[in-house]
Write a protein that holds these residues in place. Structure first.
Motif, PDB file in Angstrom:
ATOM      1  N   LEU A 111      16.769  37.841  25.974  1.00  0.00           N
ATOM      2  CA  LEU A 111      15.511  37.383  25.388  1.00  0.00           C
ATOM      3  C   LEU A 111      14.367  38.239  25.927  1.00  0.00           C
ATOM      4  CD1 LEU A 111      15.937  33.489  25.583  1.00  0.00           C
ATOM      5  CD2 LEU A 111      16.429  35.023  23.648  1.00  0.00           C
ATOM      6  N   PRO A 112      13.432  38.620  25.069  1.00  0.00           N
ATOM      7  CA  PRO A 112      12.320  39.477  25.512  1.00  0.00           C
ATOM      8  C   PRO A 112      11.255  38.673  26.247  1.00  0.00           C
ATOM      9  CG  PRO A 112      12.067  38.959  23.200  1.00  0.00           C
ATOM     10  CD  PRO A 112      13.385  38.352  23.604  1.00  0.00           C
ATOM     11  N   GLY A 113      10.495  39.329  27.103  1.00  0.00           N
ATOM     12  CA  GLY A 113       9.385  38.693  27.793  1.00  0.00           C
ATOM     13  C   GLY A 113       8.189  38.545  26.876  1.00  0.00           C
ATOM     14  N   LYS A 114       7.471  37.416  26.997  1.00  0.00           N
ATOM     15  CA  LYS A 114       6.352  37.144  26.114  1.00  0.00           C
ATOM     16  C   LYS A 114       5.024  36.996  26.851  1.00  0.00           C
ATOM     17  CE  LYS A 114       8.158  37.004  21.956  1.00  0.00           C
ATOM     18  NZ  LYS A 114       7.632  37.826  20.851  1.00  0.00           N
ATOM     19  N   ASP A 115       5.065  36.714  28.162  1.00  0.00           N
ATOM     20  CA  ASP A 115       3.800  36.517  28.871  1.00  0.00           C
ATOM     21  C   ASP A 115       3.385  37.799  29.571  1.00  0.00           C
ATOM     22  OD1 ASP A 115       5.540  36.676  30.995  1.00  0.00           O
ATOM     23  OD2 ASP A 115       5.591  34.513  31.328  1.00  0.00           O
ATOM     24  N   VAL A 116       2.283  37.751  30.262  1.00  0.00           N
ATOM     25  CA  VAL A 116       1.703  38.959  30.860  1.00  0.00           C
ATOM     26  C   VAL A 116       2.565  39.498  31.983  1.00  0.00           C
ATOM     27  CG1 VAL A 116      -0.646  38.370  30.200  1.00  0.00           C
ATOM     28  CG2 VAL A 116       0.286  37.482  32.362  1.00  0.00           C
ATOM     29  N   THR A 117       3.403  38.629  32.567  1.00  0.00           N
ATOM     30  CA  THR A 117       4.252  39.094  33.668  1.00  0.00           C
ATOM     31  C   THR A 117       5.543  39.724  33.168  1.00  0.00           C
ATOM     32  OG1 THR A 117       5.327  36.932  33.845  1.00  0.00           O
ATOM     33  CG2 THR A 117       3.337  37.275  35.152  1.00  0.00           C
TER      34      THR A 117
ATOM     35  N   GLN B 296      29.357  30.618  18.133  1.00  0.00           N
ATOM     36  CA  GLN B 296      29.252  32.034  17.810  1.00  0.00           C
ATOM     37  C   GLN B 296      27.874  32.550  18.202  1.00  0.00           C
ATOM     38  OE1 GLN B 296      30.335  32.918  13.732  1.00  0.00           O
ATOM     39  NE2 GLN B 296      31.724  31.152  13.634  1.00  0.00           N
ATOM     40  N   TRP B 297      27.821  33.894  18.394  1.00  0.00           N
ATOM     41  CA  TRP B 297      26.538  34.543  18.683  1.00  0.00           C
ATOM     42  C   TRP B 297      25.822  34.832  17.368  1.00  0.00           C
ATOM     43  CZ3 TRP B 297      24.347  34.596  23.241  1.00  0.00           C
ATOM     44  CH2 TRP B 297      25.127  34.553  24.389  1.00  0.00           C
ATOM     45  N   TYR B 298      24.542  34.479  17.325  1.00  0.00           N
ATOM     46  CA  TYR B 298      23.712  34.753  16.150  1.00  0.00           C
ATOM     47  C   TYR B 298      22.523  35.607  16.581  1.00  0.00           C
ATOM     48  CZ  TYR B 298      26.322  31.097  13.715  1.00  0.00           C
ATOM     49  OH  TYR B 298      27.315  30.354  13.142  1.00  0.00           O
ATOM     50  N   ARG B 299      22.271  36.653  15.785  1.00  0.00           N
ATOM     51  CA  ARG B 299      21.124  37.526  16.056  1.00  0.00           C
ATOM     52  C   ARG B 299      19.850  36.808  15.650  1.00  0.00           C
ATOM     53  NH1 ARG B 299      20.799  42.146  19.199  1.00  0.00           N
ATOM     54  NH2 ARG B 299      18.884  43.266  18.645  1.00  0.00           N
ATOM     55  N   LEU B 300      18.848  36.850  16.516  1.00  0.00           N
ATOM     56  CA  LEU B 300      17.580  36.192  16.208  1.00  0.00           C
ATOM     57  C   LEU B 300      16.789  36.987  15.191  1.00  0.00           C
ATOM     58  CD1 LEU B 300      16.470  35.043  19.781  1.00  0.00           C
ATOM     59  CD2 LEU B 300      17.619  33.702  18.025  1.00  0.00           C
ATOM     60  N   GLU B 301      16.034  36.266  14.369  1.00  0.00           N
ATOM     61  CA  GLU B 301      15.143  36.879  13.379  1.00  0.00           C
ATOM     62  C   GLU B 301      13.724  36.400  13.618  1.00  0.00           C
ATOM     63  OE1 GLU B 301      16.627  35.604   9.643  1.00  0.00           O
ATOM     64  OE2 GLU B 301      18.432  36.870   9.687  1.00  0.00           O
ATOM     65  N   ASP B 302      12.757  37.237  13.173  1.00  0.00           N
ATOM     66  CA  ASP B 302      11.364  36.790  13.268  1.00  0.00           C
ATOM     67  C   ASP B 302      11.001  36.035  11.997  1.00  0.00           C
ATOM     68  OD1 ASP B 302      11.098  38.711  11.323  1.00  0.00           O
ATOM     69  OD2 ASP B 302      10.136  40.189  12.637  1.00  0.00           O
ATOM     70  N   ARG B 303       9.717  35.691  11.890  1.00  0.00           N
ATOM     71  CA  ARG B 303       9.290  34.870  10.751  1.00  0.00           C
ATOM     72  C   ARG B 303       9.472  35.584   9.421  1.00  0.00           C
ATOM     73  NH1 ARG B 303       6.965  30.241  12.304  1.00  0.00           N
ATOM     74  NH2 ARG B 303       6.072  30.071  14.412  1.00  0.00           N
ATOM     75  N   LYS B 304       9.471  36.912   9.436  1.00  0.00           N
ATOM     76  CA  LYS B 304       9.613  37.677   8.196  1.00  0.00           C
ATOM     77  C   LYS B 304      11.074  37.906   7.819  1.00  0.00           C
ATOM     78  CE  LYS B 304       5.264  40.155   8.978  1.00  0.00           C
ATOM     79  NZ  LYS B 304       4.649  41.488   9.141  1.00  0.00           N
ATOM     80  N   GLY B 305      11.984  37.467   8.674  1.00  0.00           N
ATOM     81  CA  GLY B 305      13.392  37.685   8.389  1.00  0.00           C
ATOM     82  C   GLY B 305      13.939  38.961   8.973  1.00  0.00           C
ATOM     83  N   ASP B 306      13.116  39.723   9.690  1.00  0.00           N
ATOM     84  CA  ASP B 306      13.596  40.958  10.321  1.00  0.00           C
ATOM     85  C   ASP B 306      14.270  40.625  11.648  1.00  0.00           C
ATOM     86  OD1 ASP B 306      12.465  42.343   8.227  1.00  0.00           O
ATOM     87  OD2 ASP B 306      10.515  42.530   9.248  1.00  0.00           O
ATOM     88  N   LYS B 307      15.142  41.523  12.089  1.00  0.00           N
ATOM     89  CA  LYS B 307      15.856  41.313  13.334  1.00  0.00           C
ATOM     90  C   LYS B 307      14.903  41.356  14.516  1.00  0.00           C
ATOM     91  CE  LYS B 307      20.406  42.966  11.880  1.00  0.00           C
ATOM     92  NZ  LYS B 307      21.486  43.934  12.136  1.00  0.00           N
ATOM     93  N   ALA B 308      15.095  40.387  15.415  1.00  0.00           N
ATOM     94  CA  ALA B 308      14.307  40.338  16.648  1.00  0.00           C
ATOM     95  C   ALA B 308      15.235  40.555  17.832  1.00  0.00           C
ATOM     96  CB  ALA B 308      13.594  38.994  16.766  1.00  0.00           C
TER      97      ALA B 308
END
Length: 794
Positions: free
Chosen positions: A75-81, A164-176
């Protein structure tokens, strides 16, 4: 004439008249309080291929959409740290479930299950969001979408669906960036994930209260009787050696405390040989504390020695063979210069102790016992069958509390049979809850009772607080009234007695099936004693049993209230009828009418015989004469005739046999006719909390009733004493007459055949009214003139 009727006869006649008048005046039980036959859609469920959709065949199938959120990675980092505080939000229409969040973790593991009722699904898309917890607004990391119509169905007994593992998508449907491990399937309440899942029905429950609404199975603690035989003590050291010690032994186990009598041998070597009985539960948490005390003055006792005995080392006994006795050293603390010093050897005491495994520890009312097996498992016999209970639903529940200005009920059920207690999940804010949960018990004795109670959950938001789970009602079903292998589906009225009267708080729909594994073993049980043999070889007194039962009830309620989630004390006490021994004017009247109903058959036979003797129906009387003469001439036909008659009555009554289990009867319980003050007295605390004038009025009423009972008991004693006075020569003339009559009767009966005597006696009793007179008979007049000891009473 009334002047010739004894007081006993008058009371008996009064009872008959009272019974008849009550039975005529009392209307039948309200239809609203009656049992109702139902036809729920139960069975093995729908068929998919060659497999059944569920093994639950006594409940209606409820479809759920299950989502198991296992873990995430990268999972990617989202806050300033540069870190993230991830959590998952599962959304289906208006319902939303949330996992716990982790601080600064990019590879979290949740392993949490969400269940959405298919009946309430209005959306076509299941949305699973992974978000970053933030103070202001949560940031979206990614999401996974599912078409509800494409979700696979899991059919037990298939293995659980692999996540199963599922790839996350953003609100537009693109891969995140990041992946989420999920398992999504359609199933029923029979799924093993169901009990621990988050339910959409309980979305309004706080996280702290979730544990209090889940279904759970509990086991009563294993109870033992502890027998302490206090034999003797030696070398006691009383502080005042100039007086004879008055020594007794006090034994404490937990909250139970008993003491022996003061030893009759007032020496430093006292003897008692007295048994004390206690109830303990495994695991044994507290030792047995024994102290020898000397009564040195009024309400003043001196401890001469004390010892603590762990229950783990006490010998276990399975039969009536005596156990070995043992000497225990008594320790005593003395004060030296203001400090407590321990004297290692002050004296010793001789005990014989054992844990009794051959008894059944009574922890519920004997009238509704669900288990009668001995404590020791080695003495258990094989089961005779299986009891299956389907808790389907409830209808028309009353609001039990208010929330946001409106009435609401959060209902759950508790069922108790044997040592196994089950608790359904709580259906939140619903007056017509549907549980559809099925449970199974082993049956060891058919003459036992299962109890099902319905309660309102008062702990939806966690914490113990001061609130209690309110009782809605309960149902009892005796297994011996059930036919084997038949499914009973009925709607039981939930009746609760309040100080204002009996109220119906709803209806509970159940499906019950008793399956017999061995008909021979079950029929054999009817020839066996109900309790283990130790209850008959070394019986306990009624007072002992009542005291031990009360202690056992308290131990069970405390232990179950410490479980997680707790089965609360008020629930356990209501299920096992802790207060069933308390005085109740209503119950006393109900029991009186039960006795009169039992005697009603004898009274009816007496009336019928009186009609025969008085030739009310000449044809019937002539037939009885013929039958009587036949039986006198052929006495070998008497017993076959009696048993054949009973057989024919049983076969005739088979047409009107009950087709449903018995249920709570307000008319039998005298609940609908009880006076308001009698109900208020029944709900009074012990000791009383009512004003003194009310207590005085109730005391006077009780004295009045006790006076009538006293009169009846005195009349019974009078009749018995008159029988005794026949040969006691208290009345010399009466005894002379009776002895002379016995001599003459002996001579006549010696030379007269018995059949002739029986025939003449029967014809005399059945003689025509023309040969009768209204005055009492000579034997009755003679008996009523016999003396009794009532004239010797103060």
């Amino acid at each position: 004439m009334l002047v010739n009727v004894s007081s006993f006869d008058a009371v008996w006649l009064l009872g008959k008249l009272l019974f008849r008048s009550k039975m005529m005046q009392k209307p039948p039980q309200s239809v609203d309080f009656a049992l109702k036959q139902t036809s729920p859609n139960i069975g093995a469920g729908s068929v998919t291929g060659d497999k059944l959709s569920s093994t639950y065949d006594l409940v209606e199938q409820m479809q759920y959409l299950y989502v198991r959120v296992v873990k995430a990675k990268d999972l990617p980092g989202k806050d300033v740290t540069g870190g993230c505080d991830p959590f998952v939000e599962v959304k289906l229409g208006n319902y939303k479930g949330v996992t716990k969040h982790f601080g600064k973790k990019s590879n979290p593991e949740w392993n949490q299950v969400f269940a959405f009722s298919k009946e309430r699904i209005q959306a076509s898309v299941l949305e699973v969001y992974v978000k970053d917890k933030d103070v202001v607004a949560d940031d979206l990391i990614g999401r996974v979408m599912f078409d509800v119509n494409e979700i696979p169905r899991r059919v037990p007994p298939d293995s659980p669906l692999a996540p199963q593992w599922y790839r996350l998508e953003d609100r537009k449907g693109d891969k995140a960036k990041g992946e989420l491990m999920l398992a999504v399937w359609m199933g029923t309440q029979g799924d093993e994930a169901f009990p621990d899942a988050w339910h959409s029905d309980a979305a309004s429950v706080s996280p702290d209260g979730v544990a209090n609404i889940r279904s759970k199975v509990y086991l009563s603690p294993k109870l033992w009787y502890v027998r302490v035989n206090v034999i003797e003590a030696q070398d006691l050291v009383p502080s005042d050696k100039g007086r004879s010690p008055e020594v007794f032994v006090k034994v404490v186990v937990g909250t139970q405390a008993l003491r022996t009598r003061i030893s009759p041998s007032k020496t430093i070597n006292p003897m008692w040989n007295e048994d004390l009985m206690f109830v303990v539960a495994e695991p044994f948490e507290e030792p047995l504390v024994l102290s020898v005390e000397d009564r040195v003055g009024s309400n003043k006792d001196e401890t001469l020695g004390k010892c603590m005995i762990p229950l783990q080392i006490v010998q276990r006994r399975l039969d009536h063979k005596p156990v070995n006795s043992r000497w225990y050293n008594l320790e005593k603390h003395v004060m030296v210069d203001g400090e407590k010093k321990e004297m290692k050897f002050a004296s010793r005491i001789h005990l014989r102790m054992c844990l009794e495994g051959g008894y059944h520890v009574l922890d519920e009312s004997t009238h509704y016992s669900s288990d009668l097996r001995p404590t020791a498992k080695q003495l258990w016999k094989p089961n005779i069958g299986i009891l299956e209970l389907g808790i389907l639903s409830a209808q028309g529940l009353m609001p039990m509390k208010t929330k946001d200005g409106r009435g609401t009920t959060d209902a759950y059920c508790v069922a108790k049979y044997g040592q196994k207690w089950v608790r359904t999940r709580t259906i939140v804010d619903n007056f017509m809850p549907r549980w559809n949960e099925q449970y199974t018990w082993e049956v060891f004795d058919p003459c036992t009772v299962i109890t099902i109670g319905v309660f309102d959950n008062g702990h939806m938001h966690g914490g113990s607080g001061g609130t209690k789970d309110a009782r809605i009602g309960k149902v009892r079903i005796r297994l011996s009234t059930l036919e084997a292998d038949r499914v009973y589906t009925h709607s039981y009225p939930l009746l609760v007695l309040h100080s204002s009267g009996v109220k119906k708080t709803g209806e509970l729909q159940l499906a019950v099936r008793f399956t017999c594994s061995s008909l021979i073993n079950m029929l054999h049980m009817y020839s066996q004693p109900s309790l283990p043999k130790m209850h008959y070889i070394h019986p306990l007194s009624v007072i002992q049993l009542d005291s031990l039962r009360h202690q056992a009830m308290q131990i069970v309620s405390v232990r179950l209230s410490r479980a997680e989630p707790p089965l609360r004390k008020e629930v356990v006490e209501y299920m096992i009828d802790v207060d069933s021994h308390m005085w109740s004017m209503r119950r006393s009247k109900a029991n009186f009418f039960r006795i009169m109903a039992v005697l009603g058959g004898m009274i009816a036979v007496g009336k019928w015989f009186d009609q025969i003797c008085n030739w009310r129906n000449p044809i019937t009387t002539i037939l009885i004469h013929i039958l009587f003469i036949t039986l006198v001439l052929y006495p070998e036909l008497i017993l076959p005739t009696v048993f054949l008659y009973l057989f024919l009555i049983g076969v005739w009554n088979y047409r009107w046999r009950p087709m449903h289990p018995p249920h709570m009867d307000t008319r039998l319980s005298h609940a609908d006719a009880a006076h308001p003050d009698e109900r208020d007295e029944e709900f009074d605390t012990f000791p009383t909390s009512r004003p003194s004038d009310i207590v005085r009025m109730r005391y006077d009423r009780l004295r009045s009733i006790a006076g009538r009972v006293q009169t009846v008991i005195g009349d019974l004693a009078t009749q018995g004493e008159r029988f005794q006075s026949l040969l006691s020569w208290r009345d010399p003339r009466a005894t002379t007459l009776f002895v002379t009559f016995c001599l003459v009767a002996a001579v006549i009966l010696y030379f007269t055949p018995f059949q002739v005597v029986a025939l003449l006696t029967g014809l005399y009793v059945l003689r025509h009214p023309r040969f009768r007179h209204k005055l009492p008979s000579v034997p009755l007049n003679f008996f009523r003139r016999l003396p009794a000891r009532s004239d010797s009473m103060l």
